[in-house]
Design a protein around this motif. Structure first.
Motif, PDB file in Angstrom:
ATOM      1  N   VAL A   1       8.198   3.308  -7.433  1.00 51.64           N
ATOM      2  CA  VAL A   1       6.860   3.372  -8.018  1.00 51.64           C
ATOM      3  C   VAL A   1       6.892   2.742  -9.409  1.00 51.64           C
ATOM      4  O   VAL A   1       7.821   2.976 -10.191  1.00 51.64           O
TER       5      VAL A   1
ATOM      6  N   SER B   1       1.568   1.003  -8.846  1.00 58.59           N
ATOM      7  CA  SER B   1       1.835   0.055  -7.766  1.00 58.59           C
ATOM      8  C   SER B   1       3.148   0.462  -7.114  1.00 58.59           C
ATOM      9  O   SER B   1       3.956   1.200  -7.694  1.00 58.59           O
ATOM     10  N   TYR B   2       3.368  -0.031  -5.902  1.00 56.41           N
ATOM     11  CA  TYR B   2       4.518   0.399  -5.115  1.00 56.41           C
ATOM     12  C   TYR B   2       5.347  -0.793  -4.645  1.00 56.41           C
ATOM     13  O   TYR B   2       4.831  -1.894  -4.441  1.00 56.41           O
TER      14      TYR B   2
ATOM     15  N   PRO C   1      -3.245   5.310 -11.939  1.00 52.04           N
ATOM     16  CA  PRO C   1      -2.907   4.449 -10.792  1.00 52.04           C
ATOM     17  C   PRO C   1      -1.548   3.773 -10.984  1.00 52.04           C
ATOM     18  O   PRO C   1      -1.104   3.536 -12.123  1.00 52.04           O
TER      19      PRO C   1
ATOM     20  N   GLU D   1      -0.024   9.077  -2.615  1.00 52.15           N
ATOM     21  CA  GLU D   1      -1.263   8.754  -3.305  1.00 52.15           C
ATOM     22  C   GLU D   1      -2.155   9.990  -3.437  1.00 52.15           C
ATOM     23  O   GLU D   1      -2.784  10.213  -4.479  1.00 52.15           O
TER      24      GLU D   1
ATOM     25  N   GLU E   1       0.855  -1.188   0.000  1.00 54.50           N
ATOM     26  CA  GLU E   1       0.000   0.000   0.000  1.00 54.50           C
ATOM     27  C   GLU E   1       0.889   1.235   0.000  1.00 54.50           C
ATOM     28  O   GLU E   1       1.808   1.359   0.813  1.00 54.50           O
ATOM     29  N   GLY E   2       0.630   2.147  -0.933  1.00 55.61           N
ATOM     30  CA  GLY E   2       1.491   3.312  -1.082  1.00 55.61           C
ATOM     31  C   GLY E   2       1.344   4.316   0.045  1.00 55.61           C
ATOM     32  O   GLY E   2       0.328   4.339   0.746  1.00 55.61           O
TER      33      GLY E   2
ATOM     34  N   ARG F   1      -0.717  12.108  -6.216  1.00 61.15           N
ATOM     35  CA  ARG F   1      -0.974  11.493  -7.523  1.00 61.15           C
ATOM     36  C   ARG F   1      -2.394  11.772  -7.987  1.00 61.15           C
ATOM     37  O   ARG F   1      -2.615  12.154  -9.150  1.00 61.15           O
ATOM     38  N   GLU F   2      -3.351  11.577  -7.098  1.00 65.08           N
ATOM     39  CA  GLU F   2      -4.745  11.807  -7.467  1.00 65.08           C
ATOM     40  C   GLU F   2      -5.003  13.275  -7.798  1.00 65.08           C
ATOM     41  O   GLU F   2      -5.763  13.589  -8.715  1.00 65.08           O
TER      42      GLU F   2
END
Length: 243
Positions: free
Chosen positions: A214, A134-135, A132, A122, A116-117, A125-126
């Motif tokens: 990332v 992954s980390y 999206p 996050e 979980e980032g 980023r949003e």
């Protein structure tokens, strides 16, 4: 050779030497030996307290082996990890999960692919509308290392040779914002929150810290191999899947 291996080799050598000399390191008793001395020698020695024996502690953390002599476990901090030997032999193991890394400089790390980032990352980023991701979270233990270590790249390869690459946070956020015409107020605030979170710093010699990379959101179910490098090529790693 690690400390446990050196201790084991020394013990084995000592045993062989003693066997070659008749099985005892004590000199034979002379004819003038007294009755009290003989009685003392024949009395059983007090049992050793293994709790205070450093060698016993080394044995407890020694890696387990299979019938062929292959190491099946590895110690990372206080945790004993089990290698996914079947997956490595088959060249097919889950992409997401944990990987053990050990470099030539003495650094060790435990990577979690699909972690979980960080909330700050996050949120940023949003806010900038990036896709999206992954980390990979790294627990980097550089307490026995000789160089400063920042994990710079992590790449996984599927059976067809396709690469799935993970990059540092700074490189990723620069890519997210390269088409923006400046930040709005919310993005400025979130950018400052991200800076304050201090994610992804290098591990100095003697330090243990957390680092992040990332990568793409869509990962394959299985991969065939993985490779990682440290910043400025200070070290490189061949991550091994562990349970």
């Amino acid at each position: 050779m690690n400390r446990t291996a050196r201790a084991a080799a020394l013990a084995a050598t000592t045993t062989l030497l003693l066997a070659a000399c008749g099985g005892s390191s004590e000199p034979a008793a002379g004819p003038a030996e007294t009755t009290s001395e003989a009685a003392a020698e024949s009395s059983p020695a007090p049992a050793a307290d293994e709790s205070d024996d450093p060698a016993a502690e080394d044995d407890a953390s020694a890696p387990a082996t299979d019938a062929a002599g292959n190491e099946t476990t590895v110690q990372f901090g206080e945790e004993t990890l089990e290698y996914n030997l079947d997956g490595m032999v088959a060249g097919a193991y889950p992409a997401e999960g944990r990987y053990y890394l050990e470099g030539m400089t003495g650094v060790k790390a435990l990577a979690e692919v699909g972690a979980e980032g960080p909330a700050e990352l996050e949120a940023f980023r949003e806010s900038v509308g990036a896709d999206p991701v992954s980390y990979v979270r790294f627990d980097v233990d550089n307490r026995e290392g000789t160089e400063e270590i920042g994990v710079y790249s992590f790449a996984m390869y599927d059976a067809d040779g396709k690469a799935y690459e993970f990059a540092p946070i700074t490189d990723t956020t620069n890519e997210w914002t390269e088409d923006l015409d400046g930040y709005n107020d919310e993005q400025w605030d979130l950018s400052e929150d991200l800076d304050d979170a201090d994610l992804g710093g290098n591990a100095a010699v003697g330090e243990r810290n957390e680092q992040w990379l990332v990568g793409p959101a869509d990962l394959p179910a299985e991969i065939a191999s993985a490779h990682a490098t440290a910043e400025l090529f200070a070290d490189e790693f061949y991550p091994m899947p562990v349970h």
